[in-house]
Design an enzyme around this catalytic site. Structure first.
Site, short mmCIF file in Angstrom:
data_model
loop_
_atom_site.label_atom_id
_atom_site.label_comp_id
_atom_site.label_asym_id
_atom_site.label_seq_id
_atom_site.Cartn_x
_atom_site.Cartn_y
_atom_site.Cartn_z
N ASN A 104 -2.37 8.79 8.49
CA ASN A 104 -2.11 7.37 8.72
C ASN A 104 -0.85 6.92 7.99
O ASN A 104 -0.57 7.38 6.88
CB ASN A 104 -3.30 6.53 8.24
N ASP A 106 -0.35 3.59 7.49
CA ASP A 106 -0.62 2.18 7.17
C ASP A 106 -0.61 1.85 5.68
O ASP A 106 -0.65 0.68 5.31
CB ASP A 106 -1.94 1.73 7.81
N HIS A 121 2.48 11.88 7.59
CA HIS A 121 3.32 11.21 8.60
C HIS A 121 4.15 10.08 7.99
O HIS A 121 4.75 9.29 8.72
CB HIS A 121 2.44 10.65 9.73
N CYS A 129 17.50 5.65 4.30
CA CYS A 129 18.71 5.91 5.09
C CYS A 129 18.44 7.06 6.06
O CYS A 129 17.75 8.02 5.73
CB CYS A 129 19.86 6.26 4.15
N CYS A 134 22.70 11.21 2.18
CA CYS A 134 23.05 9.97 1.46
C CYS A 134 22.14 9.80 0.23
O CYS A 134 20.98 10.18 0.25
CB CYS A 134 22.89 8.79 2.40
N SER A 194 -9.87 13.64 15.16
CA SER A 194 -10.50 14.61 16.04
C SER A 194 -10.51 15.98 15.36
O SER A 194 -9.47 16.47 14.92
CB SER A 194 -9.73 14.71 17.36
ZN LIG Z 1 23.07 5.95 3.51
#
Ligand SMILES: [Zn+2]
Length: 246
Positions: A104, A106, A121, A129, A134, A194
């Site tokens: 999740n 969230d 995830h 960025c 960077c 699942s």
């Molecule tokens: Zn940057």
């Protein structure tokens, strides 16, 4: 779900516990499914704007899609399933370990107080960025950018949410931490995901081969069943977990 099942499964008798959570754990917090009828994304072209290609070619569309999840997940509150996981972790001491892996984005597990947390995830509340070389530091960002695309103050490239877009690889660091946790885990619990598809299906196979006890907590039985799960506890996670982890 019977008392006998809970008696048979004494979570505190295990030393290295690994938990994987999916979207099902956040439903009771008011977060509906993203896709499908009645979902948050019913009206938008997810396959067009959800991808790493959109980040490059249509960054405003990408932000409209993902940025909409910021206010929605901010309005949601951790439910008893998130809270019981965090409270259980706080009781794990010394040479025992507790690792929480979530699919999740969230941020509800960290708001509930979970510490050893792997967000495979990413987290929708963080911006960073898009230029990997960077030095601009990722930051917690309440904006959701519906009119203009935000740019990096250092290199002027597009900022992006710190999540895994469709077609992107999972971050290596998160996968290494996951592998490490699974390699020593003696209890694996998948919740609200699942049990028969990636990543739960792969993670449970690794855990089982290592010799762990394996448990699925889900609303519905697996179709097709995954033989690597030893126990299936069917019902709402926000009812099962406070009992299982008490
Ligand atoms: Zn940057």
């Amino acid at each position: 779900m019977t008392q006998k099942v809970f008696n048979d499964l004494d979570v505190r008798s295990y030393n290295h516990i690994v938990v994987l959570t999916g979207a099902g754990i956040s439903v009771a917090s008011g977060l509906k499914a993203f896709r499908g009828p009645g979902g948050i994304w019913e009206e938008v072209d997810v396959d067009r704007y959800g991808t790493k290609e959109a980040l490059k070619n249509e960054p405003l569309g990408m932000w409209k899609l993902w940025g909409a999840l910021r206010p929605l997940s901010n309005q949601a509150e951790p439910n008893p399933a998130h809270i019981s996981l965090a409270q259980f972790e706080a009781t794990v001491k010394d040479d025992r370990s507790f690792t929480l892996i979530t699919q999740n984005i969230d941020g509800l597990h960290s708001r509930a107080g979970s510490k050893n947390l792997i967000e495979i995830h990413g987290n929708i509340h963080i911006s960073k960025c898009s230029n990997e070389t960077c030095d601009f530091k990722a930051f917690e960002d309440p904006e959701h950018y519906v009119e203009t695309v935000p740019l990096c103050p250092i290199c002027k490239k597009v900022l992006r949410p710190d999540i895994v877009l469709f077609n992107e690889m999972l971050p290596e660091v998160a996968l290494e931490r996951t592998q490490h946790a699974l390699s020593r885990g003696d209890l694996f619990i998948a919740i609200g995901t699942s049990g028969s598809v990636y990543p739960a299906a792969n993670f449970v196979a690794i855990a089982k081969q290592r010799g762990a006890k394996t448990v699925l907590v889900n609303l519905e039985s697996m179709v097709p069943a995954n033989p690597y799960f030893d126990v299936e506890l069917l019902g709402p996670a926000e009812e099962i977990l406070p009992q299982l982890l008490s």
